[in-house]
Design a protein around this motif. Structure first.
Motif, PDB file in Angstrom:
ATOM      1  N   ARG A   1     -11.087  -2.646 -12.645  1.00 45.50           N
ATOM      2  CA  ARG A   1     -11.193  -3.979 -10.973  1.00 45.50           C
ATOM      3  C   ARG A   1     -12.060  -3.274  -9.929  1.00 45.50           C
ATOM      4  O   ARG A   1     -13.482  -3.805  -9.922  1.00 45.50           O
ATOM      5  CB  ARG A   1      -9.583  -3.983 -10.694  1.00 45.50           C
ATOM      6  CG  ARG A   1      -9.113  -4.877 -11.366  1.00 45.50           C
ATOM      7  CD  ARG A   1      -7.792  -5.725 -10.527  1.00 45.50           C
ATOM      8  NE  ARG A   1      -6.865  -4.625 -10.021  1.00 45.50           N
ATOM      9  CZ  ARG A   1      -5.925  -3.579 -10.537  1.00 45.50           C
ATOM     10  NH1 ARG A   1      -5.531  -4.445 -11.657  1.00 45.50           N
ATOM     11  NH2 ARG A   1      -5.102  -2.592 -10.360  1.00 45.50           N
ATOM     12  N   ARG A   2     -12.174  -1.769 -10.340  1.00 48.68           N
ATOM     13  CA  ARG A   2     -12.924  -1.595  -9.369  1.00 48.68           C
ATOM     14  C   ARG A   2     -14.861  -1.020  -9.372  1.00 48.68           C
ATOM     15  O   ARG A   2     -15.615  -1.441  -8.703  1.00 48.68           O
ATOM     16  CB  ARG A   2     -12.596   0.450  -8.489  1.00 48.68           C
ATOM     17  CG  ARG A   2     -11.076   0.467  -8.069  1.00 48.68           C
ATOM     18  CD  ARG A   2     -10.980  -0.988  -6.855  1.00 48.68           C
ATOM     19  NE  ARG A   2     -12.150  -0.696  -5.378  1.00 48.68           N
ATOM     20  CZ  ARG A   2     -12.180  -1.508  -4.804  1.00 48.68           C
ATOM     21  NH1 ARG A   2     -12.577  -2.632  -5.650  1.00 48.68           N
ATOM     22  NH2 ARG A   2     -13.997  -0.497  -4.118  1.00 48.68           N
ATOM     23  N   GLU A   9     -13.370   6.128  -3.283  1.00 46.13           N
ATOM     24  CA  GLU A   9     -12.266   6.263  -4.209  1.00 46.13           C
ATOM     25  C   GLU A   9     -11.719   7.298  -4.919  1.00 46.13           C
ATOM     26  O   GLU A   9     -12.015   8.267  -4.740  1.00 46.13           O
ATOM     27  CB  GLU A   9     -12.624   5.492  -5.628  1.00 46.13           C
ATOM     28  CG  GLU A   9     -13.332   4.048  -5.449  1.00 46.13           C
ATOM     29  CD  GLU A   9     -12.487   3.139  -5.289  1.00 46.13           C
ATOM     30  OE1 GLU A   9     -11.279   2.386  -5.635  1.00 46.13           O
ATOM     31  OE2 GLU A   9     -12.962   2.255  -4.684  1.00 46.13           O
TER      32      GLU A   9
END
Length: 339
Positions: free
Chosen positions: A255-256, A278
């Motif tokens: 998703r990132r 992140e």
């Protein structure tokens, strides 16, 4: 199968328990949805022979069909042709189609400039996928066991692998499934012996120059002595826990990646500042996916990911990676595809 052999109550209960265990594995991991046509990879060894017989037993009542068998001859051992003939004969006896193929793996390894084991793996899986297409099979069943899982975990551990590597052998990867991953090698051999079914031994399995064989014949027995019990179950369970955690992180990183990365004519651009925000496990997975995308199928290791992280952090101006190069340009981590 066993009902016609006049076996005793204990043997019947053992076979029933083994079949139920494999059925549970298939259902738990949704390995064979209704209507699935399965191709079974048959080497002639005990694991693959047991896989063939067990799936043949389960197919009529579990909604899948055995499309046939596939045997790949690596031409690496003097007994390779013997193994091929054994597999052909078994297919005839079981009245199952069989596809047989092979290459000279040493020549292939030299041509691709890769190791023998990696060459054998690539050639074998390419053959299996071709065979599946020929027999119109949806999935390919491989005979990996709980013992293989424990051995793989230890091999990955001593090589410093992360969660993905420690997850070991996955029950399913794409169209490849492993219905025996929760069964032991000893259970499968007992099953075959009770059925009066022979198999062929791979004489290279005792070669201690092979790291897996050293784990199997030296390390695991010592661990069992130290623990005072068989450690295979516990190690395989640890691999399963690592695999669950790794899969969750992979989904998060996917998703990132979608949010941070953009395809470009030269390859891929990633927002360096956002990437640095992140957590480290996500950073590594995002970069691993990106490097694989621009790497044209080349093998990407942890050292390549760490090099890319160094570039993102401004510790180096750029880094060469398999199939490409990584550079930092105006806040973007640029993954260049090398033609």
């Amino acid at each position: 199968m066993f009902g016609s052999l006049g076996v005793g109550c204990w043997e019947f209960e053992f076979v029933t328990a083994l079949l139920q265990q494999v059925r549970r594995t298939i259902r738990r991991h949704d390995l064979c949805p209704a209507g699935t046509r399965l191709l079974v990879a048959l080497s002639g060894g005990s694991d693959s022979v047991a896989l063939t017989l067990i799936l043949r037993e389960l197919a009529p009542t579990n909604g899948f069909v055995l499309a046939g068998l596939a045997h790949f001859n690596h031409h690496l051992r003097p007994t390779a042709d013997r193994d091929e003939q054994f597999c052909r004969a078994l297919a005839v006896r079981l009245e199952l189609p069989i596809v047989v193929g092979g290459v000279d793996v040493r020549e292939y390894a030299d041509a691709e400039r890769i190791g023998i084991e990696e060459a054998a793996r690539r050639a074998r899986y390419a053959f299996l996928h071709r065979s599946a297409a020929d027999l119109k099979a949806d999935r390919i069943a491989i005979g990996h066991t709980r013992d293989d899982q424990a051995e793989t975990f230890l091999l990955k551990l001593i090589r410093g692998a992360g969660l993905t590597g420690l997850g070991g052998i996955y029950p399913q990867r794409g169209d490849v499934i492993r219905p025996l991953i929760e069964a032991s090698r000893a259970e499968l051999r007992e099953y075959l012996e009770g059925a009066g079914q022979t198999w062929v031994e791979d004489d290279t399995n005792t070669d201690l120059k092979n790291p897996r064989n050293r784990i199997r014949h030296r390390v695991l027995p010592e661990l069992n002595l130290a623990a005072g019990a068989d450690t295979t179950n516990a190690i395989a369970r640890a691999a399963g826990l690592a695999r669950d955690d790794s899969q969750w992180l992979d989904e998060l990183a996917d998703r990132r990646f979608s949010a941070l990365a953009r395809e470009a004519p030269h390859g891929l651009d990633i927002d360096a500042a956002a990437l640095e925000e992140e957590p480290s496990p996500v950073q590594r997975r995002v970069l691993l996916k990106g490097l694989r995308m621009v790497g044209n199928g080349r093998e990407i290791g942890l050292e390549h990911v760490e090099s890319a992280l160094g570039v993102a952090a401004g510790l180096s101006g750029g880094a060469d990676v398999p199939g490409g190069r990584v550079e930092l340009r105006r806040g973007k981590l640029v993954l260049l595809r090398r033609e």
